[in-house]
Enzyme design. Structure first.
Site, PDB file in Angstrom:
ATOM      1  N   SER A 101       0.832  -1.200   0.000  1.00  0.00           N
ATOM      2  CA  SER A 101       0.000   0.000   0.000  1.00  0.00           C
ATOM      3  C   SER A 101       0.864   1.247   0.000  1.00  0.00           C
ATOM      4  CB  SER A 101      -0.940   0.006   1.206  1.00  0.00           C
ATOM      5  OG  SER A 101      -0.205  -0.021   2.422  1.00  0.00           O
ATOM      6  N   PHE A 103       5.303   2.122  -0.509  1.00  0.00           N
ATOM      7  CA  PHE A 103       6.667   1.614  -0.639  1.00  0.00           C
ATOM      8  C   PHE A 103       7.698   2.432   0.129  1.00  0.00           C
ATOM      9  CE2 PHE A 103       4.881  -0.545  -4.352  1.00  0.00           C
ATOM     10  CZ  PHE A 103       5.445  -1.806  -4.197  1.00  0.00           C
ATOM     11  N   HIS A 135      -4.034  13.558   1.427  1.00  0.00           N
ATOM     12  CA  HIS A 135      -3.312  13.344   0.173  1.00  0.00           C
ATOM     13  C   HIS A 135      -3.688  14.405  -0.849  1.00  0.00           C
ATOM     14  CE1 HIS A 135      -2.508   9.276   1.779  1.00  0.00           C
ATOM     15  NE2 HIS A 135      -1.494   9.271   0.927  1.00  0.00           N
ATOM     16  N   LYS A 139      -5.501  11.869  -5.952  1.00  0.00           N
ATOM     17  CA  LYS A 139      -5.609  10.495  -5.438  1.00  0.00           C
ATOM     18  C   LYS A 139      -7.024   9.994  -5.615  1.00  0.00           C
ATOM     19  CE  LYS A 139      -4.321   7.461  -1.625  1.00  0.00           C
ATOM     20  NZ  LYS A 139      -3.655   6.552  -2.586  1.00  0.00           N
TER      21      LYS A 139
END
Length: 238
Positions: A101, A103, A135, A139
């Site tokens: 979900s 990295f 965000h 998104k």
């Protein structure tokens, strides 16, 4: 290492930059206008395909890459209702998918620490817990995949919570997740424990997308040497 990119937006382009800096080769760049390029010798030559697209197309992209014999690293979120189905496909057919979900190295340390914090807070039922995530406006899913991962870790370790809801919790067993979309914010995640006496806030703030892109390339390097269903826990040993 030879890398194919599925999705060549902002993340794909940043992944390309970092992959080249680390000495890798980009053998294919696949986006919405040339999806047929998955069925080419150039794509098939890749050791790993890195996929950052949309929730609606991710699963089909995995399957398309697998048909060409290419391992997949993916950071696309919002498709996880099909998680069990895809994991079964991976295990039954010898495919490889490294999915996360998020990295970012820092986020994954944050996720591991969040799990431990929930274990500690389970001893103190006077604290209620909720989540907030912010965000950028582009998104497409809400709450974020990282927020869901954080919430699931809390629920695994906190007896009082067994489900999450988007927005305010209406029942004691629910964990509310506030999803805010504004500007170009790369990502802010906050876990909040609140009581009548005080409030504990635990936050990770991303400064740019670079940490996500680097993590995806590190995951590709790991995936080139491993097979099956892979996660950040496998790579970092959390």
């Amino acid at each position: 290492m030879k890398i194919a990119l599925i999705g060549y937006g902002k993340m794909g382009q940043l992944i390309e930059k970092i992959a080249l800096q680390r000495g890798h080769t980009i053998v294919a760049k696949v986006d919405v206008d040339n999806m047929g390029d998955i069925q080419t010798d150039a794509f098939r030559s890749a050791d790993v395909a890195i996929e950052f697209t949309t929730p609606q197309s991710a699963v089909n992209n995995y399957r398309a890459a697998w048909r060409e014999g290419v391992k997949v690293v993916s950071g696309t979120t919002g498709w996880t209702l099909q998680m069990n189905e895809i994991r079964q496909e991976v295990e039954a057919n010898g495919h490889t998918l490294f999915w996360a979900s998020n990295f970012s190295v820092g986020v994954n340390v944050f996720i591991a620490a969040n799990r431990r914090l929930a274990e500690l807070m389970n001893r103190f039922p006077q604290y209620d817990v909720r989540l907030s995530e912010t965000h950028h406006t582009a998104k497409k899913d809400a709450p974020s995949g990282t927020a869901i991962t954080l919430a699931e870790a809390v629920m695994d370790n906190l007896d009082a919570k067994d489900t999450w809801v988007l927005g305010d919790a209406k029942e004691p067993n629910q964990m509310g997740i506030e999803a805010i979309r504004k500007g170009e914010v790369p990502g802010i995640h906050t876990v909040i424990y609140d009581s009548n006496a005080d409030t504990i806030t635990f936050t990770h703030s991303a400064k740019s997308r670079e940490g996500f892109a680097l993590g995806a390339v590190l995951a590709a390097e790991y995936t080139a040497e491993h097979s099956g269903w892979l996660t950040m826990n496998d790579m970092f040993g959390f």
